[in-house]
Motif scaffolding. Structure first.
Motif, short mmCIF file in Angstrom:
data_model
loop_
_atom_site.label_atom_id
_atom_site.label_comp_id
_atom_site.label_asym_id
_atom_site.label_seq_id
_atom_site.Cartn_x
_atom_site.Cartn_y
_atom_site.Cartn_z
N LYS A 186 0.98 -1.31 -0.06
CA LYS A 186 0.15 0.08 -0.04
C LYS A 186 0.90 1.25 -0.13
N ARG A 187 2.08 1.14 0.70
CA ARG A 187 2.74 2.54 0.73
C ARG A 187 3.36 2.55 -0.71
N GLU A 190 0.61 3.82 -2.88
CA GLU A 190 0.27 5.16 -3.03
C GLU A 190 1.42 6.22 -3.08
N ASP A 191 2.71 5.77 -2.85
CA ASP A 191 3.73 6.60 -3.11
C ASP A 191 4.39 6.80 -4.28
N THR A 194 1.01 6.63 -10.36
CA THR A 194 0.24 7.42 -10.74
C THR A 194 -0.93 7.28 -11.30
N LEU A 203 -8.12 9.22 -5.77
CA LEU A 203 -8.11 8.06 -5.34
C LEU A 203 -8.78 8.11 -3.86
N ASP A 205 -9.40 5.02 -1.94
CA ASP A 205 -8.77 3.66 -1.09
C ASP A 205 -8.19 2.52 -1.88
N ILE A 206 -7.26 1.97 -1.36
CA ILE A 206 -6.67 0.65 -1.93
C ILE A 206 -6.62 -0.39 -0.99
N TYR A 221 -8.94 -0.67 -6.23
CA TYR A 221 -9.02 0.71 -6.11
C TYR A 221 -10.19 1.34 -6.14
#
Length: 224
Positions: A186-187, A190-191, A194, A203, A205-206, A221
């Motif tokens: 998840k990190r 998210e980071d 794109t 976005l 949630d994942i 997603y």
């Protein structure tokens, strides 16, 4: 029976199952039924004991408790889909968004032949997902994805476990491995990706889960 009636019936049944197992039901459940899968988006679902665990920073205990209860719940959900809705499902995946007490259950529908959703941006989505997989474990043997309505993108990966992970699973560290992989993936998702702006979305949630026995994974997603 119309799709609206089916989704309403499925949401009600799932809410009742969750109340029976956890002693408290969610605020709402939004069901989506597609050709490849069924998704149940669960909102505001957390009990007093679970909230206490999280306040004490006992995330692993929280996830372990839910893991046990979900393992008893999912076979009933699968049987209900088959017996009452004539939908036969294979793997079932689930994940919880601790930050907002949300959750997602994804049931893959058994079908003959793969149906490709050739949406705009599909190749780039797969490229970014495969890159994250390479960083966290290894590149998937197979990646597929499809839209389930305008706000939910489902991504399926096959063949991503490395030998060390398989050994840990064999030694009984499945829950610890899942918790660690979730945080890492998840990190990275998210980071370092794109996907949301590339698709012209915002976005929400994942959600990520694995079926270690079949070496498959589903990422969901959700967008605003």
């Amino acid at each position: 029976m119309s799709t609206t009636e089916l989704t309403s019936q499925l949401s009600s049944y799932t809410g009742r199952l969750l109340r029976e197992r956890f002693g408290k039901g969610p605020e709402s459940i939004h069901a989506s039924i597609g050709k490849q899968c069924i998704a149940l988006h669960i909102r505001n679902f957390i009990g007093p004991v679970e909230r206490f665990l999280l306040n004490k920073e006992e995330e692993q205990a929280f996830r372990y408790t839910r893991e046990l209860l979900m393992k008893s719940l999912l076979p009933e959900l699968s049987a209900y889909l088959k017996d009452m809705m004539a939908i036969e499902v294979g793997e079932l995946f689930y994940d919880w968004g601790i930050h907002n007490a949300s959750g997602m259950i994804v049931a893959l529908i058994k079908q003959d032949g793969a149906e490709i959703d050739d949406y705009a941006g599909r190749d780039e989505v797969h490229a970014q997902i495969n890159e994250v997989s390479r960083k966290v474990q290894k590149e998937p043997v197979y990646t597929d994805s499809w839209w389930l309505g305008p706000r939910t993108l489902i991504i399926k990966r096959e063949g991503i476990l490395i030998p060390l992970e398989k050994e840990l699973i064999g030694l009984g560290y499945e829950n610890t491995l899942k918790t660690t992989k979730r945080k890492m993936e998840k990190r990275y998702l998210e980071d370092t990706t794109t996907i949301a702006p590339m698709l012209g979305k915002e976005l929400a949630d994942i959600y990520v889960d694995w079926d270690f026995d079949k070496d498959t994974s589903v990422i969901a997603y959700t967008f605003l």
